[in-house]
Design a protein around this motif. Structure first.
Motif, PDB file in Angstrom:
ATOM      1  N   TRP A  61       0.821  -1.213   0.000  1.00  0.00           N
ATOM      2  CA  TRP A  61       0.000   0.000   0.000  1.00  0.00           C
ATOM      3  C   TRP A  61       0.855   1.262   0.000  1.00  0.00           C
ATOM      4  CZ3 TRP A  61      -4.688  -0.536   3.884  1.00  0.00           C
ATOM      5  CH2 TRP A  61      -5.467  -1.655   3.513  1.00  0.00           C
ATOM      6  N   VAL A  62       2.120   1.136   0.320  1.00  0.00           N
ATOM      7  CA  VAL A  62       3.000   2.304   0.458  1.00  0.00           C
ATOM      8  C   VAL A  62       3.069   3.083  -0.854  1.00  0.00           C
ATOM      9  CG1 VAL A  62       5.368   3.063   0.892  1.00  0.00           C
ATOM     10  CG2 VAL A  62       4.362   1.231   2.274  1.00  0.00           C
ATOM     11  N   ASP A  63       2.948   4.419  -0.734  1.00  0.00           N
ATOM     12  CA  ASP A  63       2.993   5.354  -1.866  1.00  0.00           C
ATOM     13  C   ASP A  63       1.755   5.271  -2.758  1.00  0.00           C
ATOM     14  OD1 ASP A  63       5.474   6.358  -1.074  1.00  0.00           O
ATOM     15  OD2 ASP A  63       6.555   4.821  -2.201  1.00  0.00           O
ATOM     16  N   LYS A  64       0.716   4.618  -2.274  1.00  0.00           N
ATOM     17  CA  LYS A  64      -0.549   4.579  -3.004  1.00  0.00           C
ATOM     18  C   LYS A  64      -1.612   5.292  -2.165  1.00  0.00           C
ATOM     19  CE  LYS A  64       0.408   0.118  -5.199  1.00  0.00           C
ATOM     20  NZ  LYS A  64      -0.031  -1.303  -5.316  1.00  0.00           N
ATOM     21  N   VAL A  70      -5.781   2.001  -3.781  1.00  0.00           N
ATOM     22  CA  VAL A  70      -5.857   0.672  -3.166  1.00  0.00           C
ATOM     23  C   VAL A  70      -7.289   0.151  -3.204  1.00  0.00           C
ATOM     24  CG1 VAL A  70      -5.541  -0.608  -1.011  1.00  0.00           C
ATOM     25  CG2 VAL A  70      -3.875   1.135  -1.677  1.00  0.00           C
ATOM     26  N   ASN A  71      -8.242   1.090  -3.285  1.00  0.00           N
ATOM     27  CA  ASN A  71      -9.664   0.736  -3.317  1.00  0.00           C
ATOM     28  C   ASN A  71     -10.056  -0.010  -2.033  1.00  0.00           C
ATOM     29  OD1 ASN A  71     -12.202   0.723  -4.416  1.00  0.00           O
ATOM     30  ND2 ASN A  71     -11.866  -1.070  -5.722  1.00  0.00           N
ATOM     31  N   VAL A  72      -9.647   0.605  -0.913  1.00  0.00           N
ATOM     32  CA  VAL A  72      -9.752  -0.051   0.389  1.00  0.00           C
ATOM     33  C   VAL A  72     -11.176  -0.465   0.732  1.00  0.00           C
ATOM     34  CG1 VAL A  72      -9.450   0.268   2.868  1.00  0.00           C
ATOM     35  CG2 VAL A  72      -7.708   1.100   1.288  1.00  0.00           C
ATOM     36  N   VAL A 112      -2.333   9.470   0.779  1.00  0.00           N
ATOM     37  CA  VAL A 112      -1.312   8.523   0.313  1.00  0.00           C
ATOM     38  C   VAL A 112      -0.663   7.850   1.523  1.00  0.00           C
ATOM     39  CG1 VAL A 112       0.870   8.259  -0.915  1.00  0.00           C
ATOM     40  CG2 VAL A 112      -0.877   9.842  -1.786  1.00  0.00           C
ATOM     41  N   PHE A 113      -0.611   6.529   1.485  1.00  0.00           N
ATOM     42  CA  PHE A 113      -0.008   5.765   2.571  1.00  0.00           C
ATOM     43  C   PHE A 113       1.510   5.913   2.543  1.00  0.00           C
ATOM     44  CE2 PHE A 113      -3.889   3.206   1.512  1.00  0.00           C
ATOM     45  CZ  PHE A 113      -4.575   3.462   2.688  1.00  0.00           C
ATOM     46  N   GLN A 136       3.821   5.335   8.717  1.00  0.00           N
ATOM     47  CA  GLN A 136       2.518   5.606   9.293  1.00  0.00           C
ATOM     48  C   GLN A 136       1.910   4.339   9.908  1.00  0.00           C
ATOM     49  OE1 GLN A 136       0.210   7.053   6.023  1.00  0.00           O
ATOM     50  NE2 GLN A 136       0.789   9.199   6.349  1.00  0.00           N
ATOM     51  N   HIS A 137       1.099   4.548  10.920  1.00  0.00           N
ATOM     52  CA  HIS A 137       0.232   3.493  11.416  1.00  0.00           C
ATOM     53  C   HIS A 137      -1.179   3.856  11.009  1.00  0.00           C
ATOM     54  CE1 HIS A 137       3.225   2.451  14.888  1.00  0.00           C
ATOM     55  NE2 HIS A 137       3.680   2.129  13.701  1.00  0.00           N
ATOM     56  N   LEU A 138      -1.970   2.862  10.669  1.00  0.00           N
ATOM     57  CA  LEU A 138      -3.345   3.093  10.255  1.00  0.00           C
ATOM     58  C   LEU A 138      -4.313   2.694  11.355  1.00  0.00           C
ATOM     59  CD1 LEU A 138      -3.258   1.599   6.639  1.00  0.00           C
ATOM     60  CD2 LEU A 138      -2.783   3.953   7.356  1.00  0.00           C
ATOM     61  N   ILE A 139      -5.357   3.483  11.549  1.00  0.00           N
ATOM     62  CA  ILE A 139      -6.457   3.120  12.428  1.00  0.00           C
ATOM     63  C   ILE A 139      -7.601   2.707  11.514  1.00  0.00           C
ATOM     64  CG2 ILE A 139      -7.930   3.816  14.336  1.00  0.00           C
ATOM     65  CD1 ILE A 139      -4.951   4.019  14.961  1.00  0.00           C
TER      66      ILE A 139
END
Length: 216
Positions: A157-160, A165-167, A193-194, A198-201
């Motif tokens: 996912w990095v740099d997208k 990513v269409n999460v 952009v990821f 980073q940490h994601l919640i």
């Protein structure tokens, strides 16, 4: 700010009282042992030494004036059950009782508890979830099938962006915030952009979230 009554100052009750006070609530504690009360006197609003199985004592506390009453007695289930029942009879608005066994929960709920908590079980379940997956940093279960996770950004996912990513469509989850250097920043755009550090919640159905927990 809420007014809180905590009955039983064992390890759990002590931590609860301390943290409730730190969060700006007015806290009154009650226990039979003076030593336990004295340890917390500097941080709580009020304290009382006594046995809350005594209805007269419990009545004198004015339990109906508290927003929440916690029953934190872990070594005497009969006492916990009777105090829970008395609190509701005396007009307590909301009673949260501590249980060590599942069967205790059933009886506490039948006898007036609005909510029952299992500190050791809940911590164990959280730890199991957190440490069984590769990149889970924290975990909070809001309901039986809905959870919030703090995870590392998967490498692919990095740099997208979230859009790329269409999460939401692909994984059926929501990215609600990022965490960087200890700060939580809400995510409000699909163009975010990821980045590697980073940490994601993330939030969503627990099974859906689990699909990405082991992603590299």
């Amino acid at each position: 700010m809420k007014t809180v009554l905590i009955i039983g100052i064992g390890r759990f009750g002590k931590h609860l009282a301390t943290r409730m006070t730190e969060l700006g609530n007015e806290v009154m504690i009650v226990d039979k042992e003076e030593e336990k009360i004295n340890d917390l006197l500097p941080c709580v609003t009020r304290a009382h030494i006594g046995d809350c199985m005594d209805e007269k004592l419990l009545r004198s506390l004015g339990v109906s004036n508290f927003d929440i009453c916690f029953v934190c007695i872990g070594d005497n289930f009969q006492a916990s059950l009777e105090i829970t029942s008395l609190l509701k009879e005396l007009g307590a608005k909301y009673v949260v009782s501590k249980a060590d066994r599942t069967i205790h929960e059933k009886f506490l709920l039948r006898n007036g508890a609005n909510e029952v908590i299992h500190p050791e079980r809940d911590v164990a379940l959280k730890a199991a979830r957190k440490y069984s997956a590769r990149n889970v940093l924290d975990y909070f279960e809001l309901a039986e099938d809905f959870s919030i996770f703090e995870i590392e950004v998967p490498d692919n996912w990095v740099d997208k962006s979230i859009k790329q990513v269409n999460v939401r469509s692909r994984y059926n989850i929501n990215i609600i915030a990022i965490k960087k250097n200890g700060k939580i920043i809400p995510v409000t755009s699909a163009e975010h952009v990821f980045m590697k550090n980073q940490h994601l919640i993330i939030a969503g159905n627990t099974k859906d979230c689990s699909r990405i927990l082991d992603m590299k």
